[in-house]
Design an enzyme around this catalytic site. Structure first.
Site, mmCIF file in Angstrom:
data_model
loop_
_atom_site.group_PDB
_atom_site.id
_atom_site.type_symbol
_atom_site.label_atom_id
_atom_site.label_comp_id
_atom_site.label_asym_id
_atom_site.label_seq_id
_atom_site.Cartn_x
_atom_site.Cartn_y
_atom_site.Cartn_z
ATOM 1 N N HIS C 94 42.948 14.383 21.830
ATOM 2 C CA HIS C 94 42.022 15.289 21.149
ATOM 3 C C HIS C 94 40.759 15.377 22.001
ATOM 4 O O HIS C 94 40.239 14.353 22.446
ATOM 5 C CB HIS C 94 41.683 14.776 19.756
ATOM 6 C CG HIS C 94 40.613 15.576 19.076
ATOM 7 N ND1 HIS C 94 40.654 16.949 18.998
ATOM 8 C CD2 HIS C 94 39.451 15.206 18.463
ATOM 9 C CE1 HIS C 94 39.575 17.382 18.348
ATOM 10 N NE2 HIS C 94 38.832 16.350 18.024
ATOM 11 N N HIS C 96 36.995 18.000 22.807
ATOM 12 C CA HIS C 96 36.180 19.182 22.499
ATOM 13 C C HIS C 96 35.920 19.923 23.804
ATOM 14 O O HIS C 96 34.810 20.400 24.051
ATOM 15 C CB HIS C 96 34.861 18.783 21.836
ATOM 16 C CG HIS C 96 35.007 18.287 20.429
ATOM 17 N ND1 HIS C 96 34.152 18.634 19.416
ATOM 18 C CD2 HIS C 96 35.918 17.472 19.863
ATOM 19 C CE1 HIS C 96 34.530 18.038 18.285
ATOM 20 N NE2 HIS C 96 35.597 17.326 18.529
ATOM 21 N N ASP C 119 53.823 28.542 32.792
ATOM 22 C CA ASP C 119 54.403 27.348 33.414
ATOM 23 C C ASP C 119 54.380 26.134 32.484
ATOM 24 O O ASP C 119 55.125 25.180 32.685
ATOM 25 C CB ASP C 119 53.645 26.996 34.710
ATOM 26 C CG ASP C 119 54.038 27.895 35.886
ATOM 27 O OD1 ASP C 119 55.137 28.472 35.856
ATOM 28 O OD2 ASP C 119 53.237 28.001 36.834
ATOM 29 N N HIS C 168 37.282 23.853 15.138
ATOM 30 C CA HIS C 168 37.170 22.466 15.568
ATOM 31 C C HIS C 168 37.434 22.331 17.075
ATOM 32 O O HIS C 168 36.498 22.347 17.868
ATOM 33 C CB HIS C 168 38.133 21.626 14.724
ATOM 34 C CG HIS C 168 37.980 20.152 14.900
ATOM 35 N ND1 HIS C 168 38.311 19.244 13.929
ATOM 36 C CD2 HIS C 168 37.556 19.420 15.953
ATOM 37 C CE1 HIS C 168 38.074 18.016 14.375
ATOM 38 N NE2 HIS C 168 37.617 18.093 15.599
ATOM 39 N N TYR C 226 61.733 23.865 40.098
ATOM 40 C CA TYR C 226 60.417 23.592 40.681
ATOM 41 C C TYR C 226 60.314 22.102 40.982
ATOM 42 O O TYR C 226 60.817 21.277 40.237
ATOM 43 C CB TYR C 226 59.333 24.012 39.691
ATOM 44 C CG TYR C 226 57.925 23.764 40.161
ATOM 45 C CD1 TYR C 226 57.205 24.746 40.843
ATOM 46 C CD2 TYR C 226 57.303 22.549 39.914
ATOM 47 C CE1 TYR C 226 55.904 24.527 41.267
ATOM 48 C CE2 TYR C 226 56.001 22.321 40.343
ATOM 49 C CZ TYR C 226 55.305 23.314 41.014
ATOM 50 O OH TYR C 226 54.020 23.079 41.436
#
Lengths: 237, 237, 237, 237
Positions: C94, C96, C119, C168, C226
């Site tokens: 998580h 910001h 991708d 958020h 790839y």
């Protein structure tokens, strides 16, 4: 005599630059010792790279210099007015940090668009009125402080530790000089993200009061549960 | 013979890069010794990392090379025209710094939206006219200087130490090469904040003349009170 | 006992900061040991500079602390809900981070405007619904996880390792803590480029499903070609 | 056997990252030895921090690997098509650099708004057509090269060393791998400034052909006078 406060204020000034909020000498941090009634502040126009605790100027709340050979920051009367009227604050910053200044130049408050802001600022970050001719021509820096205080009528400055002075830039504060610097750092980030938000969504809306309460009160006040405060008396890391 | 000026000009060029205003070799700083009537300038196309005082080229005000083995900057005729017509300036820069160049490409002057600009630039930062075919085809760099001088008719270049050349980029100046670099740094910051301001507020308005006077004159002119100038003869830090 | 997972989680947290996605202590990474059924997560409010493996908190999937003296991240209930419902994920972040948060604040998903996004993310990066009063007032962090899970109904979380929580900011995940951090880094870049894209072109359109399939499946799934996976058993560098 | 070219290509790849145009392993530089008819290129998915000359893969112009244990970049067929059709180029790059990719995602060419662009790119930087289903499904990377070549019909690739692949990102080139990297760096700066220009001025206009000619031809072609080329046989610094 004022060694500890001068060192704290010097360190906070240096941190302000380390956080990339400063160009040249544009900005200043002060701190107050409420018991002694004295304020320590950066000298005017001195570069941050060269700043030492010895250069920090100490004044009383009326602006009389008690210690220091240099001119205090030209913004000193603004800081003093904030200390006189906002009894709970212990440190003040002024910067021209890029995004906060952009909002100040647009003469617009920064709406609370997300929880990042809500964690620190309890609502929209306010902008002062544009100052009139009389307020600019005489005692300009003192009147800048008065314009801020007027804007905060009915508000708790500790719940809103930042303001935008219209056409100018931000002042921030906190319980001590370090907290005031933290407010300045977060304000800049919040201002940058708010600019991006209205670029994507031209009709933005602030977050709900319920979400604002949730986030602000999760970190502040007597029921806060963020961090390490309630664990075995350990210091929050 | 011109060692001191060459060193000052070399240092100012390096500072320009250190301030992140330069990509590759795009830009140059010069300085003038008004007594000797000679100008020192960066050689053309040389990378800043490799620049030494010895490489700095010295010319008279007519463009005759007096010292140096390398070609002077291709923008030399612009610098010389500015020194000939703006008698009070002592250093000149040219950059393609991002935000100043954006305004130059938009062919728009930068309105004075806040006190950050007002502290350095006494009003809107001007943009030249777009140059016509004749001016571009022959003596282009000299004509660039003439377009700047024309735009400054009736203005004091020391109160407005920057210009945007339309479709091109900024020139800045000051009392010496270091001051010219400072003007370039501040211009870039002001240009960035002005772009943000009009993004938030599509109908922006410049600050009042009263606030402009207050800030500009607080730092410049005989009644200036910013910095340490008036304290015990100490040097401004 | 949980040494290896705690070290991996500590390293992933530090990498998150090294990638400049973190200001102060805003953010967290966790990892899960599916065999043991335990989750390791950053302690709440601790600065990244000071983080050590010893401080990482270990919990079971019901949130019971098994090891560690500090409070776990206040976002722990969100992480646990994701681990309970998204069985294939091994790490969660998580942040910001600036641009992902800008889209979250605008309450808008990030359309797939190019192959950079394709991708990594198999379609538009989703945004959750705005949470209602009840969901915010009680068990807020758990309900944040539930809002994410609800939004992913019918989707494979391993094909879309990111979500924006409205008002958020982002959560991201991957097969382990390092992959979750990589998702966070790429999300931020994709969010920044998407903002620029709609600035240039106000009527943008996402890429075609065919191009999306081509790029996503070239890197993921059994026909991926790839990287170095299919060469002599060498590790992909 | 191909040591020198492999070292040049390795160095150019590392420079691409040093210039901050690369996230993780997204990008690649190749170089060609026209006499030997061989191309050296970065291996697929390898991180720039870990890249060594030994890992560089050498192929002939038909894509047959001549030297190297690793998979060549998945974009190799695009590079080879460019080398086959643009006979004058000696190095190619592909990046997902932020601002160039933003224009590619918007499917818009970058108008020549100023002399910064005109110094390197002789006109608007072109964008390819959006590729159709057939071109994507089979031989996608080869067809990417073909879409570029088609877009350059009637153009001299050495006068326009960059292209935007629609929905994808930029390819750039030059006389050797280092020049190709320089084109990529300048393209990114030009793309960033063009975005700012249209933000300020929604009805922008490109510079005149006369100014374009002046700047492009001042640095390129037989009458160029920028840099040190014509001074005593010295190398341009």
């Amino acid at each position: 005599m004022y060694k500890k406060l001068k060192e704290a204020v010097c360190q906070a000034n240096i941190e302000l630059q380390r956080q990339r909020l400063i160009i040249y000498s544009w900005g200043n941090v002060s701190g107050i010792d409420r018991e002694k009634g004295i304020v320590a502040i950066k000298p005017s126009g001195v570069k941050y790279d060269e700043l030492t605790p010895k250069q920090i100027v100490v004044l009383d709340l009326d602006g009389k210099v008690l210690e220091g050979d240099m001119n205090p920051s030209s913004d000193t009367p603004t800081h003093l007015e904030l200390y006189r009227k906002f009894k709970s604050i212990g440190g003040v910053t002024h910067t021209h940090s890029t995004y906060a200044t952009i909002w100040a130049q647009a003469c617009m408050g920064i709406p609370c668009f997300g929880t990042t802001a809500a964690d620190y600022f309890y609502g929209e970050i306010p902008v002062t009125d544009v100052m009139d001719e009389k307020a600019i021509k005489k005692d300009y820096e003192l009147n800048t402080g008065k314009a801020i205080v007027k804007r905060f009528k009915g508000m708790d400055p500790m719940q809103m530790p930042a303001v935008l002075v219209a056409n100018h830039g931000p002042f921030t504060w906190g319980k001590d000089p370090d907290s005031a610097v933290e407010s300045a750092v977060v304000l800049e980030q919040v201002a940058m993200m708010a600019l991006g938000t209205i670029t994507i969504n031209p009709n933005p809306f602030p977050i709900s009061d319920i979400l604002l309460d949730k986030h602000y009160l999760r970190k502040h006040g007597k029921n806060a549960y963020y961090g390490q405060k309630k664990v075995k008396g350990k210091k929050n890391g």
